[in-house]
Enzyme design. Structure first.
Site, short mmCIF file in Angstrom:
data_model
loop_
_atom_site.label_atom_id
_atom_site.label_comp_id
_atom_site.label_asym_id
_atom_site.label_seq_id
_atom_site.Cartn_x
_atom_site.Cartn_y
_atom_site.Cartn_z
N ASP A 164 -18.99 -19.44 58.56
CA ASP A 164 -18.84 -18.04 58.15
C ASP A 164 -20.13 -17.24 58.28
O ASP A 164 -20.09 -16.01 58.28
CB ASP A 164 -18.39 -17.97 56.68
CG ASP A 164 -17.09 -18.72 56.46
OD1 ASP A 164 -16.71 -18.92 55.30
OD2 ASP A 164 -16.48 -19.14 57.45
N ARG B 78 0.43 -5.97 77.23
CA ARG B 78 0.62 -6.04 75.78
C ARG B 78 -0.67 -5.71 75.03
O ARG B 78 -1.77 -5.73 75.61
CB ARG B 78 1.05 -7.46 75.38
CG ARG B 78 2.48 -7.80 75.72
CD ARG B 78 2.76 -9.27 75.54
NE ARG B 78 4.19 -9.58 75.65
CZ ARG B 78 4.67 -10.80 75.89
NH1 ARG B 78 3.84 -11.82 76.04
NH2 ARG B 78 5.96 -11.01 75.98
N MET C 128 -11.23 -17.12 61.46
CA MET C 128 -11.66 -17.45 60.11
C MET C 128 -12.90 -16.64 59.75
O MET C 128 -13.28 -15.71 60.47
CB MET C 128 -11.97 -18.95 60.04
CG MET C 128 -10.74 -19.83 60.01
SD MET C 128 -11.24 -21.56 59.86
CE MET C 128 -9.71 -22.28 59.29
N ARG D 212 -13.53 -16.18 56.08
CA ARG D 212 -13.34 -15.92 54.66
C ARG D 212 -13.73 -14.48 54.32
O ARG D 212 -13.32 -13.55 55.05
CB ARG D 212 -14.08 -16.96 53.82
CG ARG D 212 -13.57 -16.98 52.41
CD ARG D 212 -13.98 -18.21 51.62
NE ARG D 212 -12.92 -19.23 51.58
CZ ARG D 212 -13.20 -20.52 51.38
NH1 ARG D 212 -14.44 -20.94 51.29
NH2 ARG D 212 -12.21 -21.40 51.32
N GLU E 132 -9.43 -13.17 58.91
CA GLU E 132 -8.28 -13.66 58.11
C GLU E 132 -8.19 -12.98 56.75
O GLU E 132 -7.17 -13.04 56.08
CB GLU E 132 -8.43 -15.17 57.90
CG GLU E 132 -9.70 -15.52 57.16
CD GLU E 132 -9.94 -16.99 57.02
OE1 GLU E 132 -8.98 -17.78 57.08
OE2 GLU E 132 -11.11 -17.37 56.84
N GLN F 201 -11.36 -23.55 65.69
CA GLN F 201 -12.75 -23.10 65.82
C GLN F 201 -13.70 -23.89 64.89
O GLN F 201 -14.91 -23.63 64.88
CB GLN F 201 -12.89 -21.60 65.54
CG GLN F 201 -12.63 -21.15 64.17
CD GLN F 201 -12.73 -19.62 64.06
OE1 GLN F 201 -12.01 -18.98 63.33
NE2 GLN F 201 -13.59 -19.00 64.82
N ARG F 202 -13.16 -24.86 64.20
CA ARG F 202 -14.04 -25.67 63.32
C ARG F 202 -14.39 -27.00 63.96
O ARG F 202 -15.19 -27.76 63.40
CB ARG F 202 -13.30 -25.92 62.01
CG ARG F 202 -13.29 -24.74 61.07
CD ARG F 202 -14.24 -24.99 59.95
NE ARG F 202 -13.74 -26.10 59.16
CZ ARG F 202 -12.91 -25.95 58.12
NH1 ARG F 202 -12.51 -24.74 57.75
NH2 ARG F 202 -12.47 -26.99 57.46
#
Ligand code: F6P
Length: 354
Positions: free
Chosen positions: A129, A164, A171, A173, A223, A275-276
């Protein structure tokens, strides 16, 4: 009798933990210390679990994602007698020092154990993060954003084919750094961050004009973005009181809102835990290695209650309490920089001078 250092990794894992573990162990062995692994974060310490960490266990893990120690989101301060049990375990395991690798939660526990019991702990900051104060960067961030940037480019390819609007949920947080960097680095037409509530009308206008110019538009959203009037009362929480965000379905919710606003077919993709994982990037391997070395030097010098931190291009030592006191969120300067990369295209499309 050699001194003994324990290592634990807590909270969300991320690429870079293994290079940090490797460096701390190699430094410790070079200084004549013994090393033990404390499995699964603070859970392992509460259960007084450990296993020996020899050179063979770490020398080849520099390029491996995840953490060989395992991790958990266990919080001793949420358990009756937890802090006291942690200190009993220190003695039972014969620890002269403990290196805790984690984000605000894990290092917050380390700061409290040092404050309450003078526990001989040192911190290594890690989180994808990048929301820890007192360090310029945390390892895990570069790798996770590099993965997200690649995903965003792939979404642009398929969105262009189908004419589109594409939404990528990442992520991060409650700080928007992952979405910010992913959006800028992938040329997104809009980025939605927790620091700024979603403005559906302006978002729709920016995306419609981008889609008119290019036949595709891309939004990167964190997110944890907030929607006007949303009720978050019944969100599930973890032991540190964090909302379990994956259940909010922000990407799909935003896609529905955009399609309604623009009348353009919109699809969402959630990168989630992809992505982790994966091998750490060069930047993360080097930062993690330097942080692991620094942390073991602090432990060897008896400088406890501190965290290895990146300041510019140098490794420094900062108080754990300072590093965990408040979240590092996206600053107004960064929000202004972001607007310079998204607004002019919308303005240009509207024909007004940028
Ligand atoms: O803190 C790192 C992080 O990846 C956040 O970005 C994310 O919201 C959270 O962990 C996910 O937690 P878990 O892996 O426990 O689902």
């Amino acid at each position: 009798m050699p001194k003994r250092v324990g290592l634990l990794t807590g909270g969300g894992d991320c690429p870079g933990l293994n290079p940090a573990i490797r460096a701390a162990v190699m430094r410790a062995l070079g200084l004549g210390w013994e090393c033990v692994a404390i499995p699964e974060g603070w859970k392992g310490l509460l259960e007084a679990q450990s296993w020996p960490l020899h050179l063979e266990a770490v020398e080849d893990i520099v390029g491996r994602g995840g953490t060989i120690l395992g991790t958990s989101r266990t919080n001793p301060y949420k358990k009756d007698g937890g802090p006291q049990a942690a200190m009993v375990a220190f003695k039972k395991l014969g620890l002269d020092a403990l290196i805790a690798m984690g984000g605000e939660d894990t290092l917050g526990v380390a700061a409290k154990l040092h404050r309450d019991f003078k526990a001989p702990v040192v911190g290594v900051p890690k989180t994808m993060d990048n929301d820890l104060s007192a360090t310029d960067y945390t390892f895990g961030f570069d790798t996770s954003v590099t993965i997200a940037m690649d995903a965003a480019q792939r979404l642009l390819d398929t969105g262009r084919s189908h004419r589109r609007i594409m939404v990528l949920e990442v992520m991060g947080r409650h700080a928007g750094w992952v979405a910010l960097y992913t959006g800028i680095a992938s040329g997104a037409d809009a980025v939605c961050l927790p620091e700024r509530p979603v403005d559906a009308k302006n978002l729709g206008e920016a995306l419609r004009s981008a889609h008119q110019r290019k036949g595709v538009a891309l939004v990167v959203t964190s997110e944890a973005v907030e929607f006007a009037g949303e009720d978050k009362e019944d969100e599930a929480l973890d032991e540190f009181g964090h909302m379990i965000l994956k259940e909010r379905g922000v990407g799909e919710k935003l896609a529905g809102l955009i399609q309604k606003q623009t009348g353009i077919e919109t699809r969402a993709a959630v990168i989630g835990h992809i992505q982790r994982g994966g091998p750490p990037t060069l930047f993360d391997r080097m930062l993690a290695t330097r942080a692991g070395l620094k942390a073991m030097d602090l432990a060897h010098d008896g400088r406890f209650g501190l965290m290895a931190a990146l300041k510019g291009n140098d490794m420094a030592a900062v108080p754990l309490a300072e590093a965990t006191s408040k979240l590092k969120t996206v600053t107004p300067e960064w929000l202004s920089l972001l607007d310079q990369l998204c607004a002019p295209r919308a303005a240009a499309a509207a024909g007004s001078p940028s």
